[in-house]
Design a protein around this motif. Structure first.
Motif, PDB file in Angstrom:
ATOM      1  N   PRO A  73       0.797  -1.233   0.000  1.00  0.00           N
ATOM      2  CA  PRO A  73       0.000   0.000   0.000  1.00  0.00           C
ATOM      3  C   PRO A  73       0.826   1.279   0.000  1.00  0.00           C
ATOM      4  N   ASN A  74       2.097   1.198   0.384  1.00  0.00           N
ATOM      5  CA  ASN A  74       2.934   2.399   0.455  1.00  0.00           C
ATOM      6  C   ASN A  74       3.902   2.531  -0.712  1.00  0.00           C
ATOM      7  N   ALA A  75       3.795   1.639  -1.683  1.00  0.00           N
ATOM      8  CA  ALA A  75       4.714   1.668  -2.826  1.00  0.00           C
ATOM      9  C   ALA A  75       4.123   2.464  -3.976  1.00  0.00           C
ATOM     10  N   ARG A  76       5.008   3.042  -4.758  1.00  0.00           N
ATOM     11  CA  ARG A  76       4.598   3.625  -6.034  1.00  0.00           C
ATOM     12  C   ARG A  76       4.567   2.498  -7.054  1.00  0.00           C
ATOM     13  N   LEU A  77       3.504   2.428  -7.844  1.00  0.00           N
ATOM     14  CA  LEU A  77       3.341   1.352  -8.811  1.00  0.00           C
ATOM     15  C   LEU A  77       3.458   1.883 -10.233  1.00  0.00           C
ATOM     16  N   ILE A  78       4.301   1.243 -11.034  1.00  0.00           N
ATOM     17  CA  ILE A  78       4.337   1.474 -12.475  1.00  0.00           C
ATOM     18  C   ILE A  78       3.641   0.284 -13.106  1.00  0.00           C
ATOM     19  N   LEU A  79       2.477   0.508 -13.706  1.00  0.00           N
ATOM     20  CA  LEU A  79       1.594  -0.573 -14.121  1.00  0.00           C
ATOM     21  C   LEU A  79       1.654  -0.748 -15.632  1.00  0.00           C
ATOM     22  N   GLU A  80       2.343  -1.797 -16.067  1.00  0.00           N
ATOM     23  CA  GLU A  80       2.529  -2.040 -17.497  1.00  0.00           C
ATOM     24  C   GLU A  80       1.231  -2.573 -18.114  1.00  0.00           C
ATOM     25  N   PRO A  81       0.701  -1.890 -19.133  1.00  0.00           N
ATOM     26  CA  PRO A  81      -0.527  -2.390 -19.770  1.00  0.00           C
ATOM     27  C   PRO A  81      -0.281  -3.628 -20.619  1.00  0.00           C
ATOM     28  N   ILE A  82       0.970  -3.820 -21.084  1.00  0.00           N
ATOM     29  CA  ILE A  82       1.360  -5.015 -21.817  1.00  0.00           C
ATOM     30  C   ILE A  82       2.778  -5.385 -21.371  1.00  0.00           C
ATOM     31  N   PRO A  83       3.092  -6.683 -21.325  1.00  0.00           N
ATOM     32  CA  PRO A  83       4.443  -7.084 -20.891  1.00  0.00           C
ATOM     33  C   PRO A  83       5.468  -6.856 -21.999  1.00  0.00           C
ATOM     34  N   ARG A  84       6.631  -6.331 -21.608  1.00  0.00           N
ATOM     35  CA  ARG A  84       7.701  -6.081 -22.570  1.00  0.00           C
ATOM     36  C   ARG A  84       9.068  -6.511 -22.052  1.00  0.00           C
ATOM     37  N   GLY A  85       9.114  -7.311 -20.997  1.00  0.00           N
ATOM     38  CA  GLY A  85      10.389  -7.803 -20.499  1.00  0.00           C
ATOM     39  C   GLY A  85      11.045  -6.848 -19.522  1.00  0.00           C
ATOM     40  N   SER A  86      12.144  -7.322 -18.926  1.00  0.00           N
ATOM     41  CA  SER A  86      12.766  -6.549 -17.855  1.00  0.00           C
ATOM     42  C   SER A  86      13.481  -5.300 -18.354  1.00  0.00           C
ATOM     43  N   ALA A  87      13.917  -5.279 -19.628  1.00  0.00           N
ATOM     44  CA  ALA A  87      14.570  -4.070 -20.137  1.00  0.00           C
ATOM     45  C   ALA A  87      13.595  -2.898 -20.147  1.00  0.00           C
ATOM     46  N   ALA A  88      12.389  -3.135 -20.632  1.00  0.00           N
ATOM     47  CA  ALA A  88      11.382  -2.081 -20.629  1.00  0.00           C
ATOM     48  C   ALA A  88      11.010  -1.676 -19.212  1.00  0.00           C
ATOM     49  N   ALA A  89      10.895  -2.668 -18.319  1.00  0.00           N
ATOM     50  CA  ALA A  89      10.537  -2.365 -16.934  1.00  0.00           C
ATOM     51  C   ALA A  89      11.586  -1.473 -16.278  1.00  0.00           C
ATOM     52  N   VAL A  90      12.858  -1.795 -16.490  1.00  0.00           N
ATOM     53  CA  VAL A  90      13.931  -0.977 -15.923  1.00  0.00           C
ATOM     54  C   VAL A  90      13.933   0.408 -16.558  1.00  0.00           C
ATOM     55  N   ALA A  91      13.698   0.481 -17.863  1.00  0.00           N
ATOM     56  CA  ALA A  91      13.654   1.776 -18.535  1.00  0.00           C
ATOM     57  C   ALA A  91      12.536   2.646 -17.984  1.00  0.00           C
ATOM     58  N   LEU A  92      11.363   2.076 -17.798  1.00  0.00           N
ATOM     59  CA  LEU A  92      10.236   2.836 -17.232  1.00  0.00           C
ATOM     60  C   LEU A  92      10.577   3.351 -15.836  1.00  0.00           C
ATOM     61  N   ALA A  93      11.190   2.484 -15.031  1.00  0.00           N
ATOM     62  CA  ALA A  93      11.552   2.879 -13.670  1.00  0.00           C
ATOM     63  C   ALA A  93      12.601   3.988 -13.671  1.00  0.00           C
ATOM     64  N   ALA A  94      13.606   3.875 -14.556  1.00  0.00           N
ATOM     65  CA  ALA A  94      14.656   4.895 -14.620  1.00  0.00           C
ATOM     66  C   ALA A  94      14.092   6.240 -15.047  1.00  0.00           C
ATOM     67  N   LEU A  95      13.089   6.220 -15.925  1.00  0.00           N
ATOM     68  CA  LEU A  95      12.469   7.457 -16.376  1.00  0.00           C
ATOM     69  C   LEU A  95      11.504   8.035 -15.348  1.00  0.00           C
ATOM     70  N   ALA A  96      11.026   7.178 -14.440  1.00  0.00           N
ATOM     71  CA  ALA A  96      10.100   7.626 -13.393  1.00  0.00           C
ATOM     72  C   ALA A  96      10.820   8.074 -12.127  1.00  0.00           C
TER      73      ALA A  96
END
Length: 344
Positions: A73-96
């Motif tokens: 409940p205390n975390a910020r969530l980046i919610l991927e509408p479609i899966p794109r692998g860990s590279a995309a996940a890390v990229a989204l996090a780095a940009l956020a």
């Protein structure tokens, strides 16, 4: 340490390696597989020290937002509408994340009995991360494991930090034995640390399509409550691959911090068997499971009651819809069963 480390927990697995308990709709990080609590809760506990870590960020599937939100409940969530692998996940996090922040990227489905050595390794690697290196944590290997990738260390660049010489993906047994004998090889844990700025820079150098798609997706993201949902159309243009293949294996800024850690990626039912407490006959029984004269078996049922009689070294897993029976020695093939059911 100049500021708190930003934990980024990757929670986007598809659930195939621990099928049929773990599925795409409810993968293993949302389940209690080993130890107390779900695996994502265990990961959150691991980064709960407010003197070392900032509040966590979780990158995961939009379809699991409610489940993850209840657990974190205390975390910020980046919610991927479609899966794109860990590279995309890390990229989204780095940009956020603020570009000066140091990110600690952790899979949500690993098991660590005592995280103290990891904390020490994080502190040891911080100066190198602040200097622009991409840190990977290398687990000191216990045996020539063929189910893990390896990273070899080179010259020292700091206190307990080595240049990364090479990556070896899930080697054959003979190669794994050679790596162990070299004394320079470590299991690639899939845990990383770097500044957001350094990761953005390396993505632009080595994976510009991923960076561009992630940047566009975050610029057009929608925000509701604790969740940020990247734009689906922009993210659809992102290549599907891992952060290892996209960046870590190409960058000349990668370093490895060796750590002696009781760690498992819980990558098969054989791993669950190894980690779990056993009865007098060496069995692991869970749910509605029973054993008569069986030895060395993992038997778990979330559906009908199961009784095994006089068998050895088997995995027997049941749900309301599926039953899996496989020798422990073949547990790495469970993904094939999940794929077979998906095609039906």
């Amino acid at each position: 340490m100049k500021s708190l480390v930003q934990p980024v927990i990757l929670a986007g697995g598809s659930g195939t390696r621990l099928w049929p308990i773990s599925t795409g709709n409810r993968p293993k990080h949302l389940l209690e597989m080993v130890g107390k609590g779900t695996m994502v809760e265990q990961t959150l506990d691991r980064v709960g020290d407010p003197d070392l870590f900032a509040p966590p960020m979780i990158v995961g599937a939009a379809s699991q937002a409610d489940d993850v939100g209840k657990l974190a409940p205390n975390a910020r969530l980046i919610l991927e509408p479609i899966p794109r692998g860990s590279a995309a996940a890390v990229a989204l996090a780095a940009l956020a994340t603020d570009e000066n922040a140091i990110m600690l990227v952790l899979p949500s489905d690993h098991y660590i009995t005592d995280p103290a050595p990891l904390y020490e390794a994080v502190r040891r690697g911080l100066p190198a991360a602040e200097a622009g290196h991409l840190i990977t944590f290398g687990i000191e290997p216990e045996q020539p494991e063929t189910g893990y990738g390896y990273i070899t260390g080179g010259d020292p660049i700091g206190n307990g930090v080595l240049e990364a010489s090479s990556f070896v993906e899930k080697p054959a047994k003979e190669v794994a034995e050679q790596l162990i004998r070299s004394g320079k090889a470590y299991w690639n844990s899939g845990m990383f640390m770097f500044s957001a700025a350094a990761m953005r820079r390396e993505l632009q150098r080595h994976a510009p399509e991923i960076y561009g798609a992630a940047k566009a997706a975050m610029e057009r993201a929608s925000v509701e409550g604790q969740g940020t949902t990247p734009d689906r159309d922009a993210l659809a243009g992102c290549p599907v691959t891992s952060i290892d293949y996209a960046v870590m294996e190409h960058s000349d800024r990668v370093a490895v911090v060796p750590v002696r850690l009781s760690w498992s990626d819980v990558g098969s039912w054989a791993a669950v068997f190894d980690l779990a407490p056993k009865d007098a006959d060496g069995n692991v029984l869970g749910g509605r499971a029973h054993s008569l004269g069986s030895r060395g078996c993992l038997v778990r049922s979330d559906g009908p009651e199961i009784v095994t009689i006089g068998v050895e070294n088997l995995v027997v897993i049941a749900t309301a819809d599926h039953v899996l029976v496989v020798p422990l020695s073949e547990a790495q093939r469970v993904r094939e069963a999940a794929e077979l059911m998906k095609r039906r």
